[in-house]
Scaffold this active site. Sequence first.
Site, PDB file in Angstrom:
ATOM      1  N   GLU A 163       0.826  -1.204   0.000  1.00 38.48           N
ATOM      2  CA  GLU A 163       0.000   0.000   0.000  1.00 38.48           C
ATOM      3  C   GLU A 163       0.862   1.256   0.000  1.00 38.48           C
ATOM      4  O   GLU A 163       1.954   1.259   0.557  1.00 38.48           O
ATOM      5  CB  GLU A 163      -0.834   0.064   1.283  1.00 38.48           C
ATOM      6  CG  GLU A 163      -1.574  -1.194   1.603  1.00 38.48           C
ATOM      7  CD  GLU A 163      -2.065  -1.213   3.054  1.00 38.48           C
ATOM      8  OE1 GLU A 163      -2.847  -2.104   3.370  1.00 38.48           O
ATOM      9  OE2 GLU A 163      -1.654  -0.351   3.845  1.00 38.48           O
ATOM     10  N   SER A 202       9.277   4.706  16.836  1.00 38.12           N
ATOM     11  CA  SER A 202       7.970   4.264  17.345  1.00 38.12           C
ATOM     12  C   SER A 202       8.154   3.761  18.758  1.00 38.12           C
ATOM     13  O   SER A 202       8.439   2.586  18.972  1.00 38.12           O
ATOM     14  CB  SER A 202       7.413   3.166  16.435  1.00 38.12           C
ATOM     15  OG  SER A 202       7.214   3.698  15.146  1.00 38.12           O
ATOM     16  N   LEU A 203       8.005   4.651  19.722  1.00 36.72           N
ATOM     17  CA  LEU A 203       8.294   4.291  21.108  1.00 36.72           C
ATOM     18  C   LEU A 203       7.084   3.611  21.770  1.00 36.72           C
ATOM     19  O   LEU A 203       7.175   2.500  22.247  1.00 36.72           O
ATOM     20  CB  LEU A 203       8.735   5.534  21.891  1.00 36.72           C
ATOM     21  CG  LEU A 203       9.526   5.241  23.155  1.00 36.72           C
ATOM     22  CD1 LEU A 203      10.868   4.599  22.835  1.00 36.72           C
ATOM     23  CD2 LEU A 203       9.714   6.490  23.985  1.00 36.72           C
ATOM     24  N   CYS A 228      -0.795  -3.324  15.296  1.00 32.41           N
ATOM     25  CA  CYS A 228      -0.595  -2.914  13.903  1.00 32.41           C
ATOM     26  C   CYS A 228      -1.079  -4.007  12.955  1.00 32.41           C
ATOM     27  O   CYS A 228      -0.719  -5.178  13.109  1.00 32.41           O
ATOM     28  CB  CYS A 228       0.888  -2.634  13.679  1.00 32.41           C
ATOM     29  SG  CYS A 228       1.325  -2.362  11.957  1.00 32.41           S
TER      30      CYS A 228
END
Length: 375
Positions: free
Chosen positions: A109, A248-249, A136
């Site tokens: 995507e 991305s924490l 996710c």
Amino acid sequence: MPAPGELTFVSPRGAKKPPRHLADLSPAERREAVAGLGEKPFRAKQLSQHYFARYADDPAQWTDIPAAARDRLAADLLPDLMSVVRHISCDDDNTRKTLWRLFDGTLVESVLMRYPDRVTMCISSQAGCGMNCPFCATGQAGLTRNLSTAEIVHQIVAGMRSLRDGEFGAASAEADGGPARLSNIVFMGMGEPLANYNRVVGAIRRLTDPQPDGLGLSQRGITVSTVGLVPAMLRFADEGFKCRLAVSLHAPDDELRDTLVPVNTRWKVREVLDAAWHYAEVSGRRVSIEYALIKDINDQAWRADLLGRLLKGHRAHVNLIPLNPTPGSKWTASRPEDERAFVRALEAHGVPVTVRDTRGQEIDGACGQLAAAER
Ligand code: SAH
């Protein structure tokens, strides 16, 4: 030598590689490839001009190259890499998501987003993802394979062509007189870019080399987002790019982060942040700390305070993302009052913070949702 992170992911046995494409090659390699076909090396520059400056991959448009040579060059250096399965638009046509089918049937995507002052494209660097973050959609299906450099670059070439030809964003461009040129690229589609290190770095070179060697985009407009693969982050700092790094924490403490971002069991919050500060130092760019706010999971006041204390005084900016729940997820976005309290707690530490607008929710805009629906 494989890049850090690449060792862990082996392609399925016997899987065919994507065809070689002009965008996989450096300018010198293009000249060699063209010469190898028995053509004059200057044809490499002509092909680059067509592809990177005019976005013309149809040999019929290459009128400065003799017809007989065109087909040979096209077959060898500009094979079809992907086809559009479908476009889905929303936000008054200011967001458009594209589902692509690659040569081997794999789906990926990309998303174009038009804002008053800029156009951002979100692209995929892998088909699927091996990082397994439970919130996710891409993480749920696992990794299918790495994209080639050209498969990454071509998503952007197609996006730039759509913008130029008025297929996307033209109505708004006319209404507000704003730009319809692509200025920002974010590696926030499918995949973990630093786990496909060499091909992503190659793609950044193609994107940022001046035309016609590349697309002539600014490094400052490119954001590479990572779960925190520390050795690859350090190596990325050595490339000398002026790109932005996003980390991305999603949790300031190892106990929770071990579950939200499973690679944290390998590289802890402290190590990830140290690598981020090193990148900030070398690149001169503030690091973006991504934090998806998940109701009653990571949105407590004490976690906001801990995050503020970890980031205080560093070159960082927090980007809070209201969770976009994946189908069947037990998790949901934080309550508005908790979100506001989280923002205030960070601000109390002097940490800059923004809440990301959630474009494209009704088109399954969250990472991996469209491809998941197709499967
Ligand atoms: N693998 C990279 C880049 C892809 S994801 C990374 O993890 O950084 C881009 C961003 O979207 C990451 O911050 C990721 O954690 C976030 N994300 C993924 N799924 C999400 C969801 N359902 N809601 C909100 N953010 C999500």
